[in-house]
Design an enzyme around this catalytic site. Structure first.
Site, mmCIF file in Angstrom:
data_model
loop_
_atom_site.group_PDB
_atom_site.id
_atom_site.type_symbol
_atom_site.label_atom_id
_atom_site.label_comp_id
_atom_site.label_asym_id
_atom_site.label_seq_id
_atom_site.Cartn_x
_atom_site.Cartn_y
_atom_site.Cartn_z
ATOM 1 N N TYR A 9 29.146 0.943 24.021
ATOM 2 C CA TYR A 9 28.929 0.473 22.775
ATOM 3 C C TYR A 9 29.639 -0.444 21.990
ATOM 4 O O TYR A 9 29.324 -1.382 21.268
ATOM 5 C CB TYR A 9 28.537 1.688 21.795
ATOM 6 C CG TYR A 9 27.139 2.461 22.180
ATOM 7 C CD1 TYR A 9 26.080 2.054 21.904
ATOM 8 C CD2 TYR A 9 27.460 3.515 22.909
ATOM 9 C CE1 TYR A 9 24.774 2.461 22.461
ATOM 10 C CE2 TYR A 9 25.977 4.381 23.155
ATOM 11 C CZ TYR A 9 24.914 3.640 23.139
ATOM 12 O OH TYR A 9 24.025 4.353 23.229
ATOM 13 N N ASP A 25 35.844 27.393 47.173
ATOM 14 C CA ASP A 25 34.914 28.089 47.849
ATOM 15 C C ASP A 25 35.198 27.850 49.176
ATOM 16 O O ASP A 25 35.558 26.613 49.752
ATOM 17 C CB ASP A 25 33.481 27.909 47.353
ATOM 18 C CG ASP A 25 33.140 28.573 46.300
ATOM 19 O OD1 ASP A 25 34.054 29.681 45.761
ATOM 20 O OD2 ASP A 25 32.248 28.360 45.646
ATOM 21 N N GLU A 39 38.304 25.654 41.043
ATOM 22 C CA GLU A 39 37.048 24.903 40.814
ATOM 23 C C GLU A 39 36.267 25.674 39.901
ATOM 24 O O GLU A 39 35.309 24.976 39.378
ATOM 25 C CB GLU A 39 36.425 24.494 41.936
ATOM 26 C CG GLU A 39 35.923 25.505 42.938
ATOM 27 C CD GLU A 39 34.914 25.146 44.046
ATOM 28 O OE1 GLU A 39 34.137 24.424 43.759
ATOM 29 O OE2 GLU A 39 34.811 25.727 45.148
#
Lengths: 357, 357
Positions: A93, A239, A187
């Protein structure tokens, strides 16, 4: 920050000098493409090569990008003088003005301003943080460390159940007193809350940090600085799936997209504390296997081919995961007991030093 | 927490008593469907009606769900006794055991354990927080307030550039000293960083809180408690688009999915501090309009039909947005000057009390 201002001044001066000499003002822009990215075996980092191309002011194909790069340079100079920061969206912007006497905007899409920021990073070897342009804000931290930030003294061991909210930009944080011996990055915020409720950082004498998914740049710089400045080992807890392993690899080796600043972001000594396929067997987690979808399988195959996953240990690990035909989440450890991860899993992994490197 | 344990005991006892009397053990489960949700004009909240259905143990169609509900009740009781919390995902793994002597797991998909948690909420009027099952963790806070949490005294005005990381569960936080006169909640972390760098909370004597997108339950309870216990007005700062306005409406009136706990989450006195269509005109932001996609338009039409958006002011606002044919982001205010939102926009809005209610 004086450094960044100077570098911007040099850029401006060099353009003016070229013009004065009657040359076509130009900038050398390193090529940001896969063809110019390599894995540096010695440094253990994904690095940008030294191919570059010249961008000229008086060249119909170049002029718009040339203008965009100088426009962001001028705006960043304003930010540096004011001591203010903006997000990438906000930078868009700032640049969204119409060129006087025309109907043409300097930028129309954020992609253009993003590219201009990237170009500026490459032209003068800035990191985005030095340009006062912030990435995303996300993540929490707790543990045995006292920092100073914006004049405030903040003890990460005394912040209740929430912890310290990690800012998008962690360059100016001062480490005042570091009692922690290592850092665990995870995570998942829900795992962080699990470890925090169990006061793992107190019992194991460490720092725990999480975001949600990929680590933000603020988190990566924070981990890197703790590793550089205090030699704290960084352990990554993700994981047991290709996505988790990729998060680990980005933290450790850097990424293709940000190869130009691997030297500032990557942590070659970072190690995986889990969840490995061996853990899945050892802790009886096979029951909680979630079958791979096609997308998981192809991601696993991709990762297996990455140059930085070619070590014997990693190839064996990824082979095992392939045979396993499914993934196991950290959350599954709760099935063994709510505090199993804190009381058994992490202490055992640390004691046996069973890290993947 | 004693309260929740007692309620769970009552549930267990009532089932045992039914069995002793030779009745088919059963539970009354309120119906969670649009047909049982209404907008309460007086309370200005989305409320659940009182339709319910009976679930029996000895009924082939009911028994699995019956088992799942009692299984989660038993697991929650363990959590309450241990004083530990888990996420919904972790609750799923707690319930993932095989029924002895069979090959059948109590739950196979998280959807089943989620439903069991929801049922338990409905059966005894719990909130998930009382059951020690946490929602997502996200968000940052700063401002003129000192809290006590887990024994730590935390001054939100002395937390550097990051702020306090808001936990998923904010029930047990004590407010020790509240100097702030109001709270601004914003949907974007980048806007929060903008206001925080400008120390808006110090200049305007307030608290600033953000997440990323929809507010988490932890944030909603925090806002609600500040509103209830200290009568602090809550001002919502979102993008000028249907998605931002929906975030506002969920904070204010509650949502259909969580109609059963509107009385704990909704904040009927919350008001929109912007960005309104009037603001777009007044501050010359038309230039930064992003054309609506089909999906934005249909969302706007949906919202326009919601019972709780039927006031004259809101219908006019939504009509204007429709005519505007596009949305304007808060970030666009940066085009007026980096600190325009902090130095001009917010002070003017607060002074003129130009809130949408």
């Amino acid at each position: 920050m004086v450094k960044a201002k100077e570098k911007l001044n040099q850029l401006g001066k060099s353009l003016v000098e070229q013009a004065k000499k009657g040359e076509n003002p130009n900038m050398d822009i390193p090529i940001r493409a896969l063809s110019n990215v390599t894995y540096d075996q010695k440094k253990r980092m994904i690095m940008m090569g030294n191919k570059s191309s010249k961008r000229y002011l008086f060249n119909v194909a170049h002029i718009k990008k040339f203008l965009q790069t100088t426009e962001i340079a001028a705006n960043v100079q304003k930010l540096l003088v004011a001591g203010k920061h903006v997000s990438l969206r906000q930078a868009f912007y700032m640049m969204r003005r119409t060129i006087p006497g025309t109907q043409i905007d300097v930028v129309e899409e954020q992609e253009e301003s993003n590219k201009a920021v990237e170009d500026l990073e490459l032209v003068r070897g800035f990191s985005r943080e030095e340009l006062n342009i912030n990435a995303n804000k996300n993540g929490s931290a707790a543990g045995k460390i006292i920092i100073k930030d914006k004049g405030d003294i903040i003890d990460w061991s005394k912040l209740g159940s929430g912890g310290w909210a990690i800012p998008s930009n962690t360059e100016d944080i001062e480490f005042k007193k570091v009692d922690a011996k290592f850092v665990i990055y995870m995570e998942k915020a829900a795992i962080w809350e699990r470890l925090h409720e169990d006061r793992v950082w107190d019992k194991l004498n460490c720092i725990i940090i999480s975001s949600q998914g990929q680590a933000t740049r603020g988190i990566r710089r924070l981990l890197r600085r703790l590793n550089d400045e205090y030699k704290l080992p960084i352990y990554i807890l993700v994981d047991n799936d290709p996505w988790g392993y990729y998060i680990y690899s980005v933290l450790k080796y850097g990424s293709i997209a940000l190869a130009n600043i691997s030297e500032k972001l990557a942590i070659p000594s970072a190690r995986l504390i889990g969840l490995t396929c061996e853990d899945v067997n050892k802790y009886g987690l096979k029951k909680y296997l979630i079958k791979f979808q096609k997308v998981d399988e192809s991601r696993l195959n991709q990762i297996k081919n990455y140059e930085w996953f070619q070590s014997k240990d990693w190839q064996r690990e990824l082979k095992e995961m392939k045979d396993q035909k499914g993934k196991v989440e950290l959350d599954a450890l709760v099935a063994k007991g709510v505090t199993f991860i804190s009381d058994v899993y992490l202490p055992e992994k640390l004691k046996s030093k069973a890290f993947l490197d």
